[in-house]
Design an enzyme around this catalytic site. Sequence first.
Site, PDB file in Angstrom:
ATOM      1  N   ARG A   1       1.322  -7.279  30.945  1.00 36.14           N
ATOM      2  CA  ARG A   1       2.257  -6.186  30.684  1.00 36.14           C
ATOM      3  C   ARG A   1       1.532  -4.840  30.644  1.00 36.14           C
ATOM      4  NH1 ARG A   1       4.928  -7.070  25.443  1.00 36.14           N
ATOM      5  NH2 ARG A   1       2.950  -8.060  24.995  1.00 36.14           N
TER       6      ARG A   1
ATOM      7  N   ASN B   1       7.895  -9.833  27.843  1.00 37.45           N
ATOM      8  CA  ASN B   1       7.731 -11.275  27.867  1.00 37.45           C
ATOM      9  C   ASN B   1       9.085 -11.937  27.654  1.00 37.45           C
ATOM     10  OD1 ASN B   1       4.940 -11.201  28.184  1.00 37.45           O
ATOM     11  ND2 ASN B   1       4.544 -11.294  26.000  1.00 37.45           N
TER      12      ASN B   1
END
Length: 93
Positions: free
Chosen positions: A22, A40
Amino acid sequence: MVDERVRMTAWVHGRVQGVGFRWWTRSRASELGLRGWASNLSDGRVEVVAEGPKGDCERLLELLRGGTTPGHVDLVVERWSAAKGNVTGFAER
């Protein structure tokens, strides 16, 4: 000619959680001037939502599939839609 503004939503499958994926995605998207987020999902995927010029979103998609990401990407599934314009910056969620 100005690039059309779009929203690209990508679901990234593979070993992409707990490996800095990320953060890496946010960095690449910010470099491209895109807005959105990477988050996520409970099933182990990462969802990436990016808004901006279509060419820049396509470039981010290429990077997600390009083999230089943290972890290991098995598959990226994308969906294209009109930009909503309701996001600022690029966040990790």
